[in-house]
Design a protein around this motif. Structure first.
Motif, PDB file in Angstrom:
ATOM      1  N   GLN A  61       0.828  -1.206   0.000  1.00 58.83           N
ATOM      2  CA  GLN A  61       0.000   0.000   0.000  1.00 58.83           C
ATOM      3  C   GLN A  61       0.868   1.264   0.000  1.00 58.83           C
ATOM      4  OE1 GLN A  61      -3.303   0.051  -0.492  1.00 58.83           O
ATOM      5  NE2 GLN A  61      -3.083  -2.175  -0.706  1.00 58.83           N
ATOM      6  N   ARG A  62       1.986   1.238   0.733  1.00 55.59           N
ATOM      7  CA  ARG A  62       2.914   2.366   0.701  1.00 55.59           C
ATOM      8  C   ARG A  62       3.549   2.500  -0.676  1.00 55.59           C
ATOM      9  NH1 ARG A  62       4.778   0.012   5.541  1.00 55.59           N
ATOM     10  NH2 ARG A  62       6.733  -0.532   4.504  1.00 55.59           N
ATOM     11  N   LEU A  63       3.874   1.357  -1.287  1.00 56.25           N
ATOM     12  CA  LEU A  63       4.452   1.379  -2.625  1.00 56.25           C
ATOM     13  C   LEU A  63       3.456   1.919  -3.647  1.00 56.25           C
ATOM     14  CD1 LEU A  63       6.672   0.687  -4.623  1.00 56.25           C
ATOM     15  CD2 LEU A  63       5.866  -1.680  -4.629  1.00 56.25           C
ATOM     16  N   LEU A  64       2.196   1.530  -3.534  1.00 57.56           N
ATOM     17  CA  LEU A  64       1.154   2.028  -4.438  1.00 57.56           C
ATOM     18  C   LEU A  64       0.988   3.541  -4.298  1.00 57.56           C
ATOM     19  CD1 LEU A  64      -1.154   1.521  -6.447  1.00 57.56           C
ATOM     20  CD2 LEU A  64      -2.634   1.001  -4.491  1.00 57.56           C
TER      21      LEU A  64
ATOM     22  N   PHE B 123      -2.213  -4.925  -7.514  1.00 52.86           N
ATOM     23  CA  PHE B 123      -2.388  -4.779  -8.955  1.00 52.86           C
ATOM     24  C   PHE B 123      -3.722  -4.111  -9.287  1.00 52.86           C
ATOM     25  CE2 PHE B 123       1.236  -7.458  -9.496  1.00 52.86           C
ATOM     26  CZ  PHE B 123       1.716  -7.151 -10.758  1.00 52.86           C
ATOM     27  N   SER B 124      -4.743  -4.396  -8.520  1.00 53.74           N
ATOM     28  CA  SER B 124      -6.023  -3.736  -8.727  1.00 53.74           C
ATOM     29  C   SER B 124      -5.903  -2.235  -8.478  1.00 53.74           C
ATOM     30  CB  SER B 124      -7.080  -4.344  -7.802  1.00 53.74           C
ATOM     31  OG  SER B 124      -8.310  -3.674  -7.931  1.00 53.74           O
ATOM     32  N   GLY B 125      -5.159  -1.855  -7.445  1.00 56.15           N
ATOM     33  CA  GLY B 125      -4.940  -0.437  -7.173  1.00 56.15           C
ATOM     34  C   GLY B 125      -4.142   0.239  -8.276  1.00 56.15           C
ATOM     35  N   LEU B 126      -3.150  -0.477  -8.848  1.00 54.25           N
ATOM     36  CA  LEU B 126      -2.391   0.076  -9.963  1.00 54.25           C
ATOM     37  C   LEU B 126      -3.294   0.338 -11.168  1.00 54.25           C
ATOM     38  CD1 LEU B 126       0.999  -1.884 -10.161  1.00 54.25           C
ATOM     39  CD2 LEU B 126       0.660   0.517  -9.634  1.00 54.25           C
ATOM     40  N   THR B 127      -4.190  -0.606 -11.450  1.00 52.85           N
ATOM     41  CA  THR B 127      -5.095  -0.449 -12.593  1.00 52.85           C
ATOM     42  C   THR B 127      -6.019   0.740 -12.396  1.00 52.85           C
ATOM     43  OG1 THR B 127      -5.027  -2.840 -12.973  1.00 52.85           O
ATOM     44  CG2 THR B 127      -6.826  -1.620 -13.998  1.00 52.85           C
TER      45      THR B 127
ATOM     46  N   VAL C 163       8.401  -5.611  -7.316  1.00 47.86           N
ATOM     47  CA  VAL C 163       7.373  -5.552  -8.362  1.00 47.86           C
ATOM     48  C   VAL C 163       7.668  -6.574  -9.456  1.00 47.86           C
ATOM     49  CG1 VAL C 163       6.328  -4.092 -10.137  1.00 47.86           C
ATOM     50  CG2 VAL C 163       6.844  -3.135  -7.890  1.00 47.86           C
ATOM     51  N   LYS C 164       8.935  -6.733  -9.792  1.00 44.59           N
ATOM     52  CA  LYS C 164       9.335  -7.701 -10.819  1.00 44.59           C
ATOM     53  C   LYS C 164       8.977  -9.125 -10.408  1.00 44.59           C
ATOM     54  CE  LYS C 164      13.455  -9.199 -13.375  1.00 44.59           C
ATOM     55  NZ  LYS C 164      14.925  -8.972 -13.543  1.00 44.59           N
ATOM     56  N   VAL C 165       9.206  -9.455  -9.136  1.00 50.15           N
ATOM     57  CA  VAL C 165       8.883 -10.804  -8.642  1.00 50.15           C
ATOM     58  C   VAL C 165       7.375 -11.043  -8.686  1.00 50.15           C
ATOM     59  CG1 VAL C 165       8.908 -12.273  -6.593  1.00 50.15           C
ATOM     60  CG2 VAL C 165      10.945 -10.986  -7.215  1.00 50.15           C
ATOM     61  N   ILE C 166       6.600 -10.035  -8.314  1.00 55.33           N
ATOM     62  CA  ILE C 166       5.138 -10.199  -8.311  1.00 55.33           C
ATOM     63  C   ILE C 166       4.602 -10.339  -9.735  1.00 55.33           C
ATOM     64  CG2 ILE C 166       2.951  -9.134  -7.658  1.00 55.33           C
ATOM     65  CD1 ILE C 166       4.390  -7.750  -5.380  1.00 55.33           C
ATOM     66  N   VAL C 167       5.154  -9.544 -10.683  1.00 58.82           N
ATOM     67  CA  VAL C 167       4.714  -9.631 -12.073  1.00 58.82           C
ATOM     68  C   VAL C 167       5.017 -11.004 -12.654  1.00 58.82           C
ATOM     69  CG1 VAL C 167       5.095  -8.714 -14.399  1.00 58.82           C
ATOM     70  CG2 VAL C 167       4.886  -7.153 -12.482  1.00 58.82           C
TER      71      VAL C 167
ATOM     72  N   ARG D  80      -0.512 -15.467  -7.091  1.00 59.33           N
ATOM     73  CA  ARG D  80      -0.437 -14.248  -6.282  1.00 59.33           C
ATOM     74  C   ARG D  80      -1.377 -14.338  -5.087  1.00 59.33           C
ATOM     75  NH1 ARG D  80      -1.020 -10.369 -11.549  1.00 59.33           N
ATOM     76  NH2 ARG D  80       1.057 -10.752 -12.423  1.00 59.33           N
ATOM     77  N   ASN D  81      -0.917 -13.830  -3.960  1.00 60.05           N
ATOM     78  CA  ASN D  81      -1.760 -13.827  -2.776  1.00 60.05           C
ATOM     79  C   ASN D  81      -2.713 -12.634  -2.801  1.00 60.05           C
ATOM     80  OD1 ASN D  81      -0.321 -11.511  -1.658  1.00 60.05           O
ATOM     81  ND2 ASN D  81       1.319 -12.962  -1.158  1.00 60.05           N
TER      82      ASN D  81
END
Length: 442
Positions: A271-274, A311-315, A292-296, A303-304
């Motif tokens: 959340q801080r990263l977002l 990812f939803s917040g990024l979109t 981010v690379k590992v999650i992608v 994904r948990n």
């Protein structure tokens, strides 16, 4: 305790030498016989040891996470080979080898720190009994015996008698108050460190016996240290309290910067990263890009919940994560996010019959005025349902209009001003028109 400490007597000389070197520095500032000079020397010894143990601490973190991830597989092996203990042990060792996990790695920092702990205990016990040890000779021994921390000598213990405390030029009450406060602080710091690990940095989606064991240790360890603490000299309590505070701060940093996947700490970190990506429009920092690379690289199913929420917040913010750990701005994604969903085709409003007729009549008038090739009086206005004649049909229509003007043929009825619906093409249809239905309006 003295017997165990004597086993590590080989390391007492290096420990005493390090303490004396720090004492020279702090003695020049606070005075050689003060408790601050000797107490800060012990604290500096702890810091030096813990800095050297950072690689082992990193291995401990990795081993702990691997053990948490392997718990479901370990449980399956135990259930499958519960009647064959030898085969169960072989499968466990095979699993450890395949995943590169060492169960003892989680204990490495404590095991590596134990010799220094017992060596320091041996040094302080010798100071309490007035014996020279290591590089601490007569003058340094007398200085160490005179050093007090809040009225308690460094070599005094909670269980010391009044005569032993008086020999160190202190009162029994002050010694017991100081040692009791330090024991409580030592146990509380141990409990908070373990609780921080259990509540924030454990994957709560996986319920395993390992978690129950860690939860039990969270309550057992502080009690063990409290019982043992009454036999520790004040200098050893300073050592252990310092190492607990160091561990707590070091663990807090690791949890905030590299949390366990699926834990509450990971949710807070993402959340801080977002928020940072939304403010600056990019991923700042190499470590963040790596995360981010590992999650992608993970599939959607792997994904948990925390990662899917990220990812939803990024979109919604109009960004798309890339395989290299960076993000790009996407206008399409941003438009969809602002609309709340995928853009849908706008459907026209449904009009009444009178509205359609009025629109058709107005459209026909506009067509007449814009057509410069023919006189306005010689062409009937067309409705929205009519099509203009193309090619030869258009020439025939012109001939019919010319004949009507000369009186050779009767003129065809024109469309009424109301713009009523006509059947077929009024400019091309021949013969008698189809009569209107009796129920239709005139």
């Amino acid at each position: 305790m003295d017997t165990i400490a004597s086993l590590f007597s080989f390391i007492t000389w290096p420990v005493s030498w390090v303490i004396v070197q720090f004492h020279k520095v702090y003695g020049a500032i606070f005075g050689p016989d003060t408790g601050w000079a000797w107490g800060l020397s012990i604290v500096s010894l702890v810091v030096l040891i813990r800095i050297c143990l950072i690689p082992l601490f990193v291995k401990q973190i990795k081993s702990t996470r691997n053990m948490q991830a392997l718990q479901p597989k370990m449980k399956a092996i135990q259930e499958r080979y519960k009647s064959d203990k030898q085969r169960q042990s072989e499968e466990m060792m095979k699993l450890y080898k395949e995943t590169g996990t060492n169960p003892l790695s989680s204990c490495l920092p404590i095991l590596a720190q134990s010799p220094f702990f017992f060596a320091l205990y041996h040094v302080l016990s010798s100071i309490a009994s007035g014996k020279e040890i290591g590089v601490i000779d007569g003058p340094l021994l007398a200085s160490a015996r005179q050093a007090h921390i809040f009225g308690a000598p460094l070599a005094s213990k909670f269980t010391d008698s009044a005569a032993e405390v008086a020999a160190l030029d202190a009162s029994l009450t002050s010694v017991r108050i100081v040692t009791a406060v330090m024991i409580v602080m030592m146990s509380a710091s141990q409990f908070f460190t373990q609780r921080q690990l259990m509540m924030k940095n454990v994957d709560l989606s996986v319920k395993t016996p390992y978690m129950q064991q860690q939860k039990m240790l969270m309550y057992i360890f502080p009690v063990i240290f409290a019982v043992m603490g009454i036999n520790f000299p004040v200098g050893v309590l300073v050592y252990w309290l310092t190492t607990n505070v160091w561990t707590m701060g070091q663990q807090m940093y690791v949890i905030n910067q590299n949390p366990t996947p699926g834990s509450k700490a990971q949710d807070s970190y993402l959340q801080r990263l977002l928020k940072s990506i939304t403010q600056h429009g990019e991923v700042r920092g190499r470590r963040r890009k790596t995360i981010v690379k590992v999650i992608v690289a993970k599939s959607t199913s792997d994904r948990n919940e925390n990662e899917r929420r990220f990812f939803s917040g990024l979109t919604k913010a109009g960004f798309a994560a890339q395989p290299d750990g960076t993000v790009i701005k996407s206008d399409t994604i941003e438009a969809e996010a602002e609309g709340g969903a995928t853009a849908k085709r706008q459907q026209p409003k449904r009009q009444t019959k009178s509205q359609r007729q009025a629109a058709a009549a107005q459209h026909g008038v506009v067509k007449d005025t814009e057509d410069d090739s023919e006189p306005a009086a010689e062409e009937a206005p067309t409705t929205s349902l009519e099509k203009k004649p193309q090619g030869p049909a258009k020439e025939a229509a012109k001939e019919e209009a010319k004949d009507e003007a000369q009186g050779d043929k009767p003129a065809r009825p024109r469309a009424n001003s109301g713009g009523s619906r006509q059947q077929g093409k009024s400019g091309q249809r021949k013969g008698q028109q189809r009569p209107k239905h009796p129920s239709s309006k005139k």
